[in-house]
Scaffold this motif. Structure first.
Motif, PDB file in Angstrom:
ATOM      1  N   MET A   1       0.429  -0.952  -0.430  1.00  0.00           N
ATOM      2  CA  MET A   1       0.174   0.111   0.074  1.00  0.00           C
ATOM      3  C   MET A   1       0.976   1.229   0.335  1.00  0.00           C
ATOM      4  N   VAL A   2       2.350   1.050   0.726  1.00  0.00           N
ATOM      5  CA  VAL A   2       2.809   1.708   0.588  1.00  0.00           C
ATOM      6  C   VAL A   2       3.338   2.890  -1.216  1.00  0.00           C
ATOM      7  N   THR A   3       4.037   1.268  -1.172  1.00  0.00           N
ATOM      8  CA  THR A   3       3.919   1.606  -3.236  1.00  0.00           C
ATOM      9  C   THR A   3       2.845   2.523  -3.678  1.00  0.00           C
ATOM     10  N   SER A   4       1.861   1.814  -3.828  1.00  0.00           N
ATOM     11  CA  SER A   4       0.394   2.320  -4.256  1.00  0.00           C
ATOM     12  C   SER A   4       0.858   3.391  -4.522  1.00  0.00           C
ATOM     13  N   SER A   5       0.353   3.985  -2.692  1.00  0.00           N
ATOM     14  CA  SER A   5       0.776   5.569  -2.771  1.00  0.00           C
ATOM     15  C   SER A   5       1.437   6.169  -3.460  1.00  0.00           C
ATOM     16  N   ALA A   6       2.449   5.736  -3.823  1.00  0.00           N
ATOM     17  CA  ALA A   6       3.613   6.979  -4.063  1.00  0.00           C
ATOM     18  C   ALA A   6       3.362   6.406  -5.904  1.00  0.00           C
ATOM     19  N   LEU A   7       3.238   5.194  -5.834  1.00  0.00           N
ATOM     20  CA  LEU A   7       2.835   5.239  -7.655  1.00  0.00           C
ATOM     21  C   LEU A   7       1.166   6.157  -7.989  1.00  0.00           C
ATOM     22  N   ILE A   8       0.687   6.536  -7.009  1.00  0.00           N
ATOM     23  CA  ILE A   8      -1.117   7.030  -7.203  1.00  0.00           C
ATOM     24  C   ILE A   8       0.398   8.973  -7.975  1.00  0.00           C
ATOM     25  N   SER A   9       1.289   9.118  -7.011  1.00  0.00           N
ATOM     26  CA  SER A   9       1.116  10.603  -6.441  1.00  0.00           C
ATOM     27  C   SER A   9       1.581  10.629  -8.203  1.00  0.00           C
ATOM     28  N   SER A  10       2.283   9.859  -8.558  1.00  0.00           N
ATOM     29  CA  SER A  10       3.270  10.342  -9.451  1.00  0.00           C
ATOM     30  C   SER A  10       2.836  10.176 -11.056  1.00  0.00           C
ATOM     31  N   MET A  11       2.295   8.873 -11.081  1.00  0.00           N
ATOM     32  CA  MET A  11       1.540   8.697 -12.264  1.00  0.00           C
ATOM     33  C   MET A  11       0.698   9.451 -12.222  1.00  0.00           C
ATOM     34  N   PHE A  12      -0.593   9.885 -11.371  1.00  0.00           N
ATOM     35  CA  PHE A  12      -1.683  10.946 -11.691  1.00  0.00           C
ATOM     36  C   PHE A  12      -0.493  12.558 -11.845  1.00  0.00           C
ATOM     37  N   SER A  13       0.270  12.863 -11.322  1.00  0.00           N
ATOM     38  CA  SER A  13       0.917  14.143 -11.679  1.00  0.00           C
ATOM     39  C   SER A  13       1.392  14.031 -12.915  1.00  0.00           C
ATOM     40  N   TYR A  14       2.205  13.621 -12.916  1.00  0.00           N
ATOM     41  CA  TYR A  14       3.218  13.277 -14.863  1.00  0.00           C
ATOM     42  C   TYR A  14       1.739  13.019 -15.810  1.00  0.00           C
ATOM     43  N   GLN A  15       0.667  12.188 -15.645  1.00  0.00           N
ATOM     44  CA  GLN A  15       0.242  12.233 -16.850  1.00  0.00           C
ATOM     45  C   GLN A  15      -1.123  13.359 -17.008  1.00  0.00           C
ATOM     46  N   MET A  16      -0.942  14.150 -15.347  1.00  0.00           N
ATOM     47  CA  MET A  16      -2.149  15.020 -16.031  1.00  0.00           C
ATOM     48  C   MET A  16      -1.476  16.413 -15.689  1.00  0.00           C
ATOM     49  N   THR A  17       0.271  16.170 -16.247  1.00  0.00           N
ATOM     50  CA  THR A  17       0.563  17.543 -16.229  1.00  0.00           C
ATOM     51  C   THR A  17       0.177  18.371 -15.286  1.00  0.00           C
ATOM     52  N   ALA A  18      -0.352  18.337 -13.603  1.00  0.00           N
ATOM     53  CA  ALA A  18      -0.555  19.072 -12.869  1.00  0.00           C
ATOM     54  C   ALA A  18       0.366  18.890 -12.003  1.00  0.00           C
ATOM     55  N   ASN A  19      -0.035  19.926 -10.842  1.00  0.00           N
ATOM     56  CA  ASN A  19       1.047  20.439  -9.930  1.00  0.00           C
ATOM     57  C   ASN A  19       0.785  18.780  -8.900  1.00  0.00           C
ATOM     58  N   VAL A  20       2.263  18.424  -8.790  1.00  0.00           N
ATOM     59  CA  VAL A  20       2.600  17.502  -7.847  1.00  0.00           C
ATOM     60  C   VAL A  20       1.473  17.346  -6.580  1.00  0.00           C
ATOM     61  N   TRP A  21       1.300  18.947  -6.173  1.00  0.00           N
ATOM     62  CA  TRP A  21      -0.063  18.602  -5.459  1.00  0.00           C
ATOM     63  C   TRP A  21      -1.277  17.806  -5.210  1.00  0.00           C
ATOM     64  N   VAL A  22      -1.726  17.847  -6.512  1.00  0.00           N
ATOM     65  CA  VAL A  22      -2.655  17.225  -7.183  1.00  0.00           C
ATOM     66  C   VAL A  22      -2.802  15.873  -6.827  1.00  0.00           C
ATOM     67  N   GLY A  23      -1.125  15.612  -7.863  1.00  0.00           N
ATOM     68  CA  GLY A  23      -0.920  13.811  -7.164  1.00  0.00           C
ATOM     69  C   GLY A  23      -1.241  13.649  -5.824  1.00  0.00           C
ATOM     70  N   VAL A  24      -1.031  14.049  -5.012  1.00  0.00           N
ATOM     71  CA  VAL A  24      -0.944  13.867  -3.464  1.00  0.00           C
ATOM     72  C   VAL A  24      -1.954  13.733  -2.662  1.00  0.00           C
ATOM     73  N   LEU A  25      -2.378  14.932  -3.617  1.00  0.00           N
ATOM     74  CA  LEU A  25      -3.820  14.778  -3.003  1.00  0.00           C
ATOM     75  C   LEU A  25      -5.291  12.930  -3.237  1.00  0.00           C
ATOM     76  N   VAL A  26      -4.670  13.721  -4.025  1.00  0.00           N
ATOM     77  CA  VAL A  26      -5.069  12.053  -4.499  1.00  0.00           C
ATOM     78  C   VAL A  26      -5.326  10.510  -4.444  1.00  0.00           C
ATOM     79  N   SER A  27      -3.574  10.681  -4.293  1.00  0.00           N
ATOM     80  CA  SER A  27      -3.400   9.423  -3.562  1.00  0.00           C
ATOM     81  C   SER A  27      -3.465   9.644  -2.723  1.00  0.00           C
ATOM     82  N   LEU A  28      -3.807  10.625  -1.643  1.00  0.00           N
ATOM     83  CA  LEU A  28      -4.530  10.301  -0.424  1.00  0.00           C
ATOM     84  C   LEU A  28      -5.898   9.817  -0.025  1.00  0.00           C
TER      85      LEU A  28
END
Length: 353
Positions: free
Chosen positions: A94-121
C-alpha cells in the motif's frame, strides 16, 4: 421466658477502594507492555556500542534513527490495529501504491504534484476503508481479506506502471511544479548540532505521541482495547466495533500514504515492485514492542521501541563489518526472545495484581 437481646452484627470488614490503593513503581513497570522491548533495546544498544566503533558517532545514530523511522511510521498504526485484534498484510505494498498514484497522476495530467498527492490520499484511504468494510461485512479473518488486497495491489502496481510508463518504474517528476514544497514536507532534512535528521523522524515521533494519546486518553482508545480483547463482549456493552476496526484500517492507510510520499519525494521516481515483505517488518516491530498476536494488549510506544531495535540491528551489523546476510537471523532471534520476554513480563504483572 426472658427475651434476650440479639447479638450485635459483626462490623463489616474494612475494605479500601482498589482505585485508591497505591501501586508500587515495580508493579506499574511490570504492567507496561513495552517493558520487554525497552530491556531488549538497551541490550542491543550496549552490544553494538561495544562491537562497532562507529556506532556511537553522530552520523551513525542519525542513520539508525532514519532506518527506525521508515519502519516506525507504519509500525504505529499496525500496532493499534493488532491491539484491535486484526492484521494488515497489504500495508507494505500500500505504501508503494500511494507513491505510484501520486507520481503517475501528476505526470500524466501534467498537474501540480500536490494534486497527485491529494488524489493519492483519497485513494489510499479508500483502500483502507475497503479492507475494514470487507472485514466487518464478511466476518472473514483479516489474514484472508488483507492477503487478497496484498495480491491485488501487487498486480495493480506492476500492471498499471508498465501500461502507463512502459517500464517497472515511474517517470521523474523532479522538475514539476510543487515538487520542492512537497519534498520539504515529506523528505527534507533537519540539522541539530552535529546530527542531521530526516523529517521522517519527526513524523514518526508525532505519530507515536498521537497514537499514545488516543490509546490512553480517549474513548476511542478504550474501544480499540475492547475490540481486540473480545469483539462480542465489546458489542454487548455498546462499543462500535465495526466502526473502530474500519477506522484502524484507515489509520494504516493514512500512514502508508505518508510513507509513500516520502519515498516518492526522496527519489522522484518509484519502483513498482517495492514494499513487498515490508508488512512483516511492521508486524515484527509491533510484536517486539509488546503487542499480542491475539489482540487487546500493546502500546504505540512499544512499536517505536521495536522499530528502534530494527534500526540499530540493521545498521549495527554494517558498522560492525559483519556479513549483512546475518541480519534476518538476528531479526528472527530478537522476535523470539522479545516474545518470550514479553510473555514473562505479562505473567509477572498478572501475578502481582
Amino acid at each position: 421466658m426472658t427475651a434476650t437481646a440479639p447479638a450485635p452484627a459483626p462490623a463489616p470488614a474494612d475494605r479500601t477502594d482498589e482505585r485508591l490503593v497505591r501501586t508500587s513503581l515495580l508493579r506499574r513497570l511490570l504492567g507496561r507492555p513495552e517493558l520487554g522491548a525497552v530491556v531488549g533495546a538497551a541490550a542491543v544498544f550496549v552490544f553494538f556500542s561495544v562491537v562497532a566503533d562507529t556506532f556511537l558517532q553522530a552520523n551513525s545514530l542519525s542513520t539508525v534513527l532514519y532506518s527506525a523511522s521508515t519502519i516506525g511510521i507504519m509500525a504505529v498504526p499496525v500496532a493499534l490495529l493488532m491491539i484491535g485484534g486484526e492484521f494488515d498484510l497489504s500495508a507494505g505494498v500500500m505504501v508503494t501504491s500511494s507513491a505510484l498514484i501520486s507520481s503517475m497522476f501528476s505526470y500524466q495530467m501534467t498537474a501540480n504534484v500536490w494534486v497527485g498527492v491529494l488524489v493519492s490520499l483519497v485513494v489510499t484511504l479508500a483502500i483502507g476503508f475497503f479492507n475494514g468494510f470487507m472485514l466487518t461485512r464478511t466476518r472473514l479473518p483479516s489474514f484472508i481479506i488483507t492477503l487478497g488486497t496484498f495480491l491485488m495491489l501487487t498486480g495493480l502496481n506492476l500492471g498499471f506502471t508498465k501500461l502507463i510508463s512502459g517500464t517497472v518504474s515511474t517517470k521523474s517528476i523532479g522538475d514539476m511544479e510543487g515538487f520542492e514544497s512537497a519534498k520539504a514536507l515529506f523528505a527534507s532534512r533537519l540539522t541539530i548540532g552535529d546530527v542531521t535528521l530526516k523529517v521522517t523522524v519527526l513524523w514518526w515521533i508525532g505519530l507515536v505521541v498521537l497514537a499514545t494519546w488516543i490509546l490512553l486518553r480517549t474513548r476511542a482508545g478504550n474501544w480499540i482495547f475492547a475490540s481486540g480483547g473480545g469483539a462480542d463482549a465489546a458489542r454487548a456493552v455498546g462499543v462500535p466495533v465495526d466502526k473502530t476496526k474500519i477506522g484502524l484500517y484507515m489509520g494504516v492507510a493514512l500512514c502508508a500514504w505518508i510513507s509513500g510520499q516520502h519515498i516518492l519525494f526522496s527519489f522522484d521516481v518509484v519502483q513498482s515492485g517495492e514494499g513487498v515483505g515490508n508488512e512483516f517488518l511492521y508486524i515484527i516491530a509491533a510484536v517486539i514492542g509488546g503487542c499480542l498476536m491475539t489482540g487487546g494488549y500493546g502500546s504505540a510506544i512499544g512499536s517505536a521501541v521495536g522499530a528502534f531495535i530494527f534500526g540499530m540491528t540493521s545498521n549495527g551489523i554494517v558498522y560492525a563489518e559483519w556479513n549483512p546476510d546475518w541480519f534476518k537471523f538476528f531479526l528472527g532471534a530478537m522476535l523470539l526472545l522479545a516474545t518470550l520476554l514479553n510473555a514473562w513480563v505479562r505473567k509477572r504483572a498478572e501475578a502481582t495484581t
